[in-house]
Design a protein around this motif. Structure first.
Motif, PDB file in Angstrom:
ATOM      1  N   LEU A 107       0.831  -1.199   0.000  1.00  0.00           N
ATOM      2  CA  LEU A 107       0.000   0.000   0.000  1.00  0.00           C
ATOM      3  C   LEU A 107       0.868   1.252   0.000  1.00  0.00           C
ATOM      4  N   LEU A 108       1.911   1.277   0.830  1.00  0.00           N
ATOM      5  CA  LEU A 108       2.820   2.426   0.861  1.00  0.00           C
ATOM      6  C   LEU A 108       3.547   2.580  -0.466  1.00  0.00           C
ATOM      7  N   ASP A 109       3.920   1.443  -1.075  1.00  0.00           N
ATOM      8  CA  ASP A 109       4.552   1.503  -2.398  1.00  0.00           C
ATOM      9  C   ASP A 109       3.629   2.141  -3.426  1.00  0.00           C
ATOM     10  N   SER A 110       2.343   1.796  -3.346  1.00  0.00           N
ATOM     11  CA  SER A 110       1.390   2.336  -4.318  1.00  0.00           C
ATOM     12  C   SER A 110       1.264   3.852  -4.182  1.00  0.00           C
ATOM     13  N   PHE A 111       1.319   4.352  -2.954  1.00  0.00           N
ATOM     14  CA  PHE A 111       1.286   5.807  -2.745  1.00  0.00           C
ATOM     15  C   PHE A 111       2.506   6.468  -3.383  1.00  0.00           C
ATOM     16  N   LYS A 112       3.685   5.860  -3.150  1.00  0.00           N
ATOM     17  CA  LYS A 112       4.917   6.451  -3.682  1.00  0.00           C
ATOM     18  C   LYS A 112       4.898   6.477  -5.207  1.00  0.00           C
ATOM     19  N   LEU A 113       4.404   5.389  -5.797  1.00  0.00           N
ATOM     20  CA  LEU A 113       4.346   5.332  -7.250  1.00  0.00           C
ATOM     21  C   LEU A 113       3.375   6.359  -7.805  1.00  0.00           C
ATOM     22  N   LYS A 114       2.232   6.464  -7.157  1.00  0.00           N
ATOM     23  CA  LYS A 114       1.195   7.356  -7.661  1.00  0.00           C
ATOM     24  C   LYS A 114       1.562   8.826  -7.466  1.00  0.00           C
ATOM     25  N   ALA A 115       2.226   9.111  -6.341  1.00  0.00           N
ATOM     26  CA  ALA A 115       2.566  10.501  -6.024  1.00  0.00           C
ATOM     27  C   ALA A 115       4.011  10.834  -6.356  1.00  0.00           C
TER      28      ALA A 115
END
Length: 264
Positions: A107-115
């Protein structure tokens, strides 16, 4: 107990609430063992009467920080796959502790990728499209959960199912499922009784996970009421949550208190 040969390779989920004895039980599996220690569960082995110093010497581990993402775990799995192809992988059991922190990591990875690795306050307006933002916080959206779902399927089929001569085990916490009290017909709406447990994971994955694994075993710790033995540890091979190829036990549970689980 069964004709199932665990050492031939099992892709297993061990689930149960915190403190139910999962880590200690899994440490009795064939060695050498490698532990992906995402939530520092190895510390729970150190005080166990079941796990000897000789056992600990055959348990290799690395600690992984949820905040740093999945990349380091991915690199380790790729290294294992390369060694496995060359018949150089020494481990007989690989354990991932635990699903809870693995999903949090994704989930944290997805935030970093998206932002792009930025705080929400650092994003331009066009970069916030498709995101829910509260101050400096990105709130999970369905896109994040789709990312976790896709990532886990990749991890499961490309890594967990890859090592045909090695047991691969994912430990998973469980959380209560609340519902109506079946004994209280007058109270139609109150969801104030625990009616079961589910895997601690995003809802879609919580329903899917038990169907993906060869074996799903549920661990439990309960008070016995006896002063000399206040706690009892047990594992279920048959329940609403778990599944197995092992023959059903007469009472549904196996007592593993102070016992070597794998030998049992």
């Amino acid at each position: 107990m069964s004709s199932v040969k665990v050492s031939d390779n099992m892709v297993l989920m061990a689930c149960g609430k915190g403190g139910s004895g999962k880590t200690t039980a899994l440490a009795t599996f064939p060695k050498p063992i490698y532990l992906f220690d995402i939530d520092q569960r190895r510390k729970g082995m150190l005080g166990s009467d079941i796990i000897t110093d000789a056992d600990l010497e055959q348990i290799e581990f690395d600690e992984y920080d949820t905040k740093t993402g999945f990349k380091k775990i991915n690199q380790k799995f790729l290294d294992f796959a390369n060694r496995y192809d060359k018949r150089q992988l020494e481990f007989k059991t690989i354990i991932v502790e635990s699903a809870d922190q693995l999903f949090e990591m994704l989930l944290l990875d997805s935030f970093k990728l998206k932002a792009g690795g930025k705080l929400a306050s650092e994003l331009a307006e066009h970069e916030k499209r498709g995101m829910i933002v509260l101050g400096d916080v990105n709130i999970p959206t369905p896109d994040e959960y789709k990312y976790i779902y896709a990532c886990f399927r990749h991890i499961f089929y490309n890594y967990f199912k890859y090592f045909h001569k090695c047991n691969v085990i994912l430990s998973a916490g469980t959380t209560p499922v609340w519902g109506k009290d079946p004994k209280d017909a007058n109270n139609k709406y109150a969801q104030d009784v625990i009616v079961g447990r589910r895997i601690f994971a995003p809802q879609g994955l919580a329903d899917l996970l038990p169907r993906m694994f060869d074996e799903v075993w549920e661990f439990n710790k309960k008070e016995t009421g006896a002063s000399m033995q206040p706690l009892m540890y047990e594992v279920s091979f048959r329940s609403d949550l778990a599944k197995t190829c092992i023959k059903q036990l007469p009472n549904g549970w196996l007592d593993i208190t102070n016992k070597n689980f794998y030998n049992e």
